[in-house]
Design a protein around this motif. Structure first.
Motif: not given
Length: 322
Positions: A49-78
């Motif tokens: 259950w702790i893992g599920i909570a952690v994963l949901l939080g991480l996915l939310a953070a990743l989605a927010a980063k993709a929406a608000l800071h796409p260049r930063a996410l693209a820099a990580e991809w590169s």
């Protein structure tokens, strides 16, 4: 003063949310699976259950980063090193499916489909990036490059019992092939080139994961039978565990970084493999090895959690890297 979690971090901190943070969810789910394999069902579900909570939080953070800071996410991809951490997202989903497959198979099936599909796409895209126009040097190579390959081998752990036998063989075949290729490249890097930089040295522990997960996947594909190949995977995992154990004193002297979470999932996979072998062969020796590894794993996860919380409290999480 406290620091917000990644999912609720301020926009400036969210910009620096690292994709490698998904190593935390991999480690927590791996710990839960190891506890279940050792017969500690109640503790396994608590950690799950702790893992599920952690994963949901991480996915939310990743989605927010993709929406608000796409260049930063693209820099990580590169980035030649961080690129390998993107499949940690799909691996986390596949591990969650493995955790849920016995109790809620319908939900596990949907999660497995999502994780397997994402893993298949990321594997092709990441490997295409490796062999594409980018210029990679020996200094960019580290055991973190195993992550895309390991993700494929994780798929059969739940895929076989959920009815996806042929797809599981596909993922296993791709994962084992690239494990062998990358193992050669990584050892060339470690032996003939400069030592790994401090923040990447904990990724040495990832060497344990492919044979350990390979054992678990192979046993599933063989219907629970232990054959010679299963023993090759298991004992190769033990060798890499001993090899990494020699490096632990040097690793403990390094300043803490999120890459230290690389310690957790490989150790969890080796623990689970030991318990699984013990279950199928009634080996008290391997069950004892599993218990020793489980104690080490619990200590590692507790220490990593404490160090991560301390780093967050000191505003050292989600900040620009030097």
């Amino acid at each position: 003063m406290t620091t917000a979690s990644p999912a609720t971090a301020s926009p400036s901190r969210l910009e620096h949310f690292p994709i490698s943070f998904f190593g935390v969810s991999m480690g927590v789910f791996g710990f839960a699976l190891a506890l279940r394999a050792g017969g500690f069902g109640a503790a396994s579900w608590a950690i799950g259950w702790i893992g599920i909570a952690v994963l949901l939080g991480l996915l939310a953070a990743l989605a927010a980063k993709a929406a608000l800071h796409p260049r930063a996410l693209a820099a990580e991809w590169s980035h030649p090193v961080r690129l390998a951490f993107f499949p940690a997202t799909s691996i986390s989903l596949l591990l969650l499916a493995a955790l849920l497959r016995e109790t809620v198979p319908g939900l596990a099936h949907g999660i497995w489909i999502a994780g397997a599909g994402l893993q298949a796409v990321l594997t092709v895209v990441v490997i295409s990036a490796w062999i594409g126009h980018r210029a990679f040097g020996p200094g960019h190579m580290s055991p973190a490059w195993f992550i895309p390959a390991v993700g494929n081998v994780v798929a059969p752990m739940a895929g076989v019992s959920l009815g996806h036998v042929e797809l599981s063989w596909y993922f296993f075949s791709v994962g084992i092939l690239f494990w062998l290729v990358l193992l050669t490249l990584v050892f060339n890097r470690l032996i003939f080139h400069d030592p790994l930089p401090g923040k990447l040295r904990p990724t040495l522990v990832i060497l344990i994961a492919p044979p350990a997960v390979g054992f678990l996947a192979w046993v599933e594909l063989q219907g629970g039978a232990i054959d010679d190949m299963a023993r090759v995977f298991l004992n190769t995992g033990y060798f890499f565990t001993l090899l990494v154990a020699v490096q632990v004193p040097a690793l403990l002297r390094l300043p803490f970084a999120l890459s230290f979470w690389a310690l957790s999932f490989p150790l969890a996979a080796m623990t689970t493999a030991s318990f699984r072998f013990a279950e199928l062969t009634q080996s008290r020796l391997h069950y004892g090895i599993g218990l020793v590894l489980l104690v080490a794993l619990a200590g590692a996860v507790a220490a990593l959690t404490l160090r991560t919380l301390r780093a967050a409290a000191a505003n050292q999480i989600c900040v620009p890297e030097e």
